[in-house]
Design an enzyme around this catalytic site. Structure first.
Site, short mmCIF file in Angstrom:
data_model
loop_
_atom_site.label_atom_id
_atom_site.label_comp_id
_atom_site.label_asym_id
_atom_site.label_seq_id
_atom_site.Cartn_x
_atom_site.Cartn_y
_atom_site.Cartn_z
N ASN A 119 36.85 35.69 38.21
CA ASN A 119 35.62 35.20 38.81
C ASN A 119 35.64 33.68 38.86
O ASN A 119 36.62 33.03 38.51
CB ASN A 119 34.40 35.67 38.00
CG ASN A 119 33.83 36.98 38.48
OD1 ASN A 119 33.63 37.18 39.67
ND2 ASN A 119 33.56 37.89 37.56
N GLU A 123 27.03 40.27 45.60
CA GLU A 123 28.15 39.33 45.40
C GLU A 123 28.50 38.64 46.72
O GLU A 123 27.94 38.93 47.77
CB GLU A 123 29.39 40.07 44.89
CG GLU A 123 29.52 40.15 43.38
CD GLU A 123 29.90 38.81 42.75
OE1 GLU A 123 29.97 37.78 43.47
OE2 GLU A 123 30.12 38.78 41.53
N ASP A 155 30.23 34.19 35.72
CA ASP A 155 30.57 35.00 36.88
C ASP A 155 30.95 34.07 38.03
O ASP A 155 31.83 33.24 37.90
CB ASP A 155 29.39 35.92 37.21
CG ASP A 155 29.81 37.15 38.02
OD1 ASP A 155 30.62 37.01 38.95
OD2 ASP A 155 29.30 38.25 37.74
#
Length: 296
Positions: A150, A18, A201
């Site tokens: 997100n 991430e 996401d």
């Protein structure tokens, strides 16, 4: 439009990759593996061999540039300044430090130099998440009652912010003061994701204002127009892409992190590149995420 060339930038498998960022001065890409407490470093001008991996003492979800010698890391109990030269960490300001049941998640820096950063329950408990605006050490909660916040990103002129609750599946937009990155109105629906596998996401915006998102569980990237239409879907060779960011001298490449979180042995076998970090020669120019201003 033909599909772009996609290759594995780094073969290391991330449990939950991430928070990528790019330093154009040193031409270096950075990202994290949240669950394994690791920070990755790759000089894109070399692209020789695997990433350099730095161990972290806590879970970190997002890397923001301050300058070429310092990062701002969003961690499970606050925001930390990390010195690139020696890896030293110092607490910049706390973030939900009193709540051991949450951690940081997605984030992005607005053109004003302020950071939007989200939190969520450690086990993705319903409604435990929130999104905050951080200007210097001033922390303002913007939105609460989210589950997996997100997709934080901003329009090229800084007048619109985007975010999503992956659990809900609705990409939202909100009008902003471009001088501060603070909302001037309530959120509105930009796109309701329905049909197709996976959930939206992380996100990044190109210079034309297209919002590029990773679809976790859908093995693809999607691009949404400023008008709220899905205009492109690009397959990627990982089942669970997590977050894109634009990189490279001309910002026409996209780094995409991925994850194997929640995948059993059979699912991993069916997804040979699971958890690896990709480089996509997208061919459209992106926006460089601004540096975080310590004195904003």
């Amino acid at each position: 439009m033909p599909d772009p060339l996609i290759r594995v930038l780094d073969p290391t498998r991330c449990h939950l990759g991430e928070g990528p960022s790019y330093d154009p001065v040193t031409e270096t890409a950075w990202w994290v593996d949240i669950l394994e407490c690791r920070l990755f470093e790759v000089p894109l001008d070399e692209q020789t061999g695997p990433a350099r991996i730095h161990a972290l003492p806590m879970m970190v979800s997002d890397v923001a540039m301050i300058d070429s010698s310092r990062h701002l890391l969003a961690a499970e109990d606050g925001l930390y300044i990390r010195t690139v030269r020696d890896g030293q960490l110092s607490l910049f300001c706390p973030l939900e430090a009193e709540d051991a049941g949450t951690r940081s998640n997605d984030g992005a820096v607005h053109s004003s130099g302020a950071l939007w950063i989200s939190t969520m329950g450690r086990n993705a408990e319903t409604g435990r998440g929130a999104i905050y605006h951080v200007a210097g050490t001033r922390v303002t909660r913007l939105f609460a009652g989210l589950t997996i916040p997100n997709g934080i990103a901003f329009s090229p002129d800084g007048t619109t912010g985007y975010f999503i609750d992956t659990d809900e599946g609705v990409l939202r937009r909100v009008a902003l003061d471009p001088a501060s990155g603070l909302p001037v109105a309530g959120p509105e629906t930009h796109y309701g994701h329905s049909g197709g596998e996976g959930g939206i996401d992380g996100a990044a915006v190109d210079e034309q204002g297209l919002i590029w998102t990773a679809r976790f569980g859908g093995a693809c990237l999607d691009a949404y127009s400023p008008a709220g239409e899905r205009v492109r879907t690009l397959p990627v060779p990982v089942r669970q892409p997590t977050c894109p960011t634009f990189v490279g001298r001309d910002l026409k490449q996209m780094l995409v992190t991925s994850a194997y979180e929640g995948m059993d042995e059979a699912a991993r076998a069916a997804d040979p590149e699971h958890g690896r970090t990709l480089l996509v020669d997208l061919g459209v120019r992106g926006l460089l995420e601004p540096a975080f201003r310590l004195d904003a």
